[in-house]
Design a protein around this motif. Structure first.
Motif, PDB file in Angstrom:
ATOM      1  N   ALA A 110      65.619  47.637  12.244  1.00 22.53           N
ATOM      2  CA  ALA A 110      66.493  47.318  13.377  1.00 22.53           C
ATOM      3  C   ALA A 110      66.623  48.554  14.253  1.00 22.53           C
ATOM      4  O   ALA A 110      66.518  49.674  13.755  1.00 22.53           O
ATOM      5  CB  ALA A 110      67.877  46.902  12.872  1.00 22.53           C
ATOM      6  N   VAL A 111      66.813  48.330  15.545  1.00 21.28           N
ATOM      7  CA  VAL A 111      67.114  49.449  16.451  1.00 21.28           C
ATOM      8  C   VAL A 111      68.334  49.062  17.294  1.00 21.28           C
ATOM      9  O   VAL A 111      68.196  48.612  18.436  1.00 21.28           O
ATOM     10  CB  VAL A 111      65.915  49.798  17.373  1.00 21.28           C
ATOM     11  CG1 VAL A 111      66.205  51.085  18.139  1.00 21.28           C
ATOM     12  CG2 VAL A 111      64.631  49.945  16.586  1.00 21.28           C
ATOM     13  N   PRO A 112      69.515  49.222  16.744  1.00 17.49           N
ATOM     14  CA  PRO A 112      70.713  48.812  17.486  1.00 17.49           C
ATOM     15  C   PRO A 112      71.069  49.829  18.563  1.00 17.49           C
ATOM     16  O   PRO A 112      70.558  50.947  18.547  1.00 17.49           O
ATOM     17  CB  PRO A 112      71.796  48.819  16.404  1.00 17.49           C
ATOM     18  CG  PRO A 112      71.335  49.827  15.417  1.00 17.49           C
ATOM     19  CD  PRO A 112      69.831  49.817  15.445  1.00 17.49           C
ATOM     20  N   ALA A 164      67.199  48.521  24.726  1.00 13.99           N
ATOM     21  CA  ALA A 164      68.589  48.356  24.245  1.00 13.99           C
ATOM     22  C   ALA A 164      69.246  49.701  23.943  1.00 13.99           C
ATOM     23  O   ALA A 164      70.408  49.908  24.294  1.00 13.99           O
ATOM     24  CB  ALA A 164      68.594  47.495  22.977  1.00 13.99           C
ATOM     25  N   GLY A 165      68.491  50.591  23.306  1.00 14.19           N
ATOM     26  CA  GLY A 165      69.117  51.754  22.689  1.00 14.19           C
ATOM     27  C   GLY A 165      68.992  53.058  23.449  1.00 14.19           C
ATOM     28  O   GLY A 165      69.850  53.937  23.305  1.00 14.19           O
ATOM     29  N   CYS A 166      67.925  53.214  24.248  1.00 19.44           N
ATOM     30  CA  CYS A 166      67.752  54.472  24.993  1.00 19.44           C
ATOM     31  C   CYS A 166      68.346  54.376  26.393  1.00 19.44           C
ATOM     32  O   CYS A 166      68.815  55.382  26.936  1.00 19.44           O
ATOM     33  CB  CYS A 166      66.264  54.828  25.119  1.00 19.44           C
ATOM     34  SG  CYS A 166      65.441  55.053  23.535  1.00 19.44           S
ATOM     35  N   THR A 167      68.314  53.179  26.968  1.00 23.10           N
ATOM     36  CA  THR A 167      68.774  53.053  28.359  1.00 23.10           C
ATOM     37  C   THR A 167      70.254  53.396  28.563  1.00 23.10           C
ATOM     38  O   THR A 167      70.608  53.821  29.662  1.00 23.10           O
ATOM     39  CB  THR A 167      68.455  51.654  28.933  1.00 23.10           C
ATOM     40  OG1 THR A 167      69.014  50.667  28.061  1.00 23.10           O
ATOM     41  CG2 THR A 167      66.961  51.433  29.070  1.00 23.10           C
TER      42      THR A 167
HETATM   43  O1  LIG Z   1      67.220  58.686  20.571  1.00 23.22           O
HETATM   44  C1  LIG Z   1      66.691  58.047  19.642  1.00 23.22           C
HETATM   45  O2  LIG Z   1      65.645  58.430  19.131  1.00 23.22           O
HETATM   46  C2  LIG Z   1      67.354  56.773  19.143  1.00 23.22           C
HETATM   47  C3  LIG Z   1      66.468  55.578  19.149  1.00 23.22           C
HETATM   48  C4  LIG Z   1      67.172  54.559  20.006  1.00 23.22           C
HETATM   49  C5  LIG Z   1      68.344  55.230  20.478  1.00 23.22           C
HETATM   50  N1  LIG Z   1      68.445  56.409  19.992  1.00 23.22           N
END
Ligand SMILES: O=C(O)[C@@H]1CCC=N1
Ligand SMILES: NC(=O)C1=CN([C@@H]2O[C@H](COP(=O)(O)OP(=O)(O)OC[C@H]3O[C@@H](n4cnc5c(N)ncnc54)[C@H](O)[C@@H]3O)[C@@H](O)[C@H]2O)C=CC1
Length: 253
Positions: A110-112, A164-167
């Motif tokens: 999962a990548v929440p 979802a997670g970096c934006t």
């Molecule tokens: O910065 C990261 O690598 C993690 C993966 C998705 C959000 N943060």
């Protein structure tokens, strides 16, 4: 249902807070203690169970929220005793991991994003092709408690996780810049911050409620010959659109 956590950093803590908000009992959460005391602090703050060894994580689901480089080693340790579901937030190959597991344990990815902390997250998930319907349901039910769930093929989990997670971080940079610009033009920081955040929340809700295409958000505010379209033209001139695309490209590497 008992939930174990290995890695009590940013996303591990966010999950715990989100689960507690969703009425999961602290007594049902087990955190593996860490060298840097983060797990100890989290357990103390939220009255969670703290365990000293992976062998004590006899839970239905164990979440791995540690750097990707440490996943293989942690799964190897779990593999000595653990028979439940493992959900990695930190990568790992579904087929390789599942083939390596003994005792009937299963590996899921999962990548929440961080808004799981307040039950408003997004949780892209990938299951092995042979995952059981019961396991899929259990995991989806768990993550539904903290956000919207998307089940995607493993090869698409990266881009779903990025969007979802970096934006949120990219948008954070954009919001800070807009707030700075307000201050540059004489606004006080407090008003500029509050207005920018409410603009984001209100605009997102409007677009969702009206089922708008994203391109229409611009058109909704841009009066012909007006100030908005002059700003949009400046964004194009300075490459804002391409900057965001390049940001996603960089995250995807
Ligand atoms: O910065 C990261 O690598 C993690 C993966 C998705 C959000 N943060
Ligand atoms: N922050 C985010 O929004 C998201 C992060 N992820 C992934 O989750 C993982 C963790 O990310 P963050 O929480 O942001 O990092 P973080 O640096 O805040 O937390 C990592 C935690 O893991 C602990 N840790 C490191 N090695 C360990 C080991 N061998 N055993 C037990 N604990 C160990 C550290 O002490 C730290 O508390 C990363 O792989 C990241 O890519 C996935 C989705 C979103």
């Amino acid at each position: 249902m008992k939930i174990g956590l290995i890695g009590a950093g940013r996303i591990g803590s966010a999950l715990v807070k989100g689960l507690l908000k969703a009425q999961i009992e602290p007594d049902d959460i087990f955190v593996l203690q860490s060298r840097r005391q983060t797990a100890q602090k989290l357990a103390q703050q939220y009255h969670l169970n703290l365990v000293a060894d992976t062998a004590q994580l006899q839970c239905d689901i164990v979440i791995i929220a540690i750097p990707g480089s440490a996943v293989a080693q942690v799964v190897k340790k779990l593999n000595q005793t653990y028979a439940g579901l493992i959900v990695s937030f930190a990568g790992g190959d579904l087929q390789v991991m599942n083939q390596s597991l003994q005792h009937g344990a299963r590996f899921i990815k999962a990548v929440p994003n961080t808004a799981i902390e307040i039950g408003q997250g997004i949780v892209p998930l990938s299951f092995a092709a042979d995952e059981s319907a019961a396991n899929k349901q259990l995991i989806q039910d768990l993550f539904h408690k903290v956000g919207q769930v998307y089940v995607v093929p493993e090869e698409q989990l990266g881009i779903y996780g990025t969007i979802a997670g970096c934006t949120p971080a990219y948008v954070g940079v954009m919001l800070e810049a807009l707030s700075d610009a307000g201050v540059l033009h004489g606004m006080n920081r407090e008003d500029s911050r509050a207005i920018i955040l409410q603009m984001l929340a209100g605009t997102a809700q409007l677009a969702q409620e009206e089922n708008m295409a994203l391109s229409s958000i611009k058109d909704y505010s841009a009066t012909p010959g007006g100030s908005t379209i002059r700003g949009v033209a400046a964004l194009e001139e300075f490459g804002a659109r391409n900057a965001f695309i390049q940001a996603v490209n960089a995250s995807e590497k």
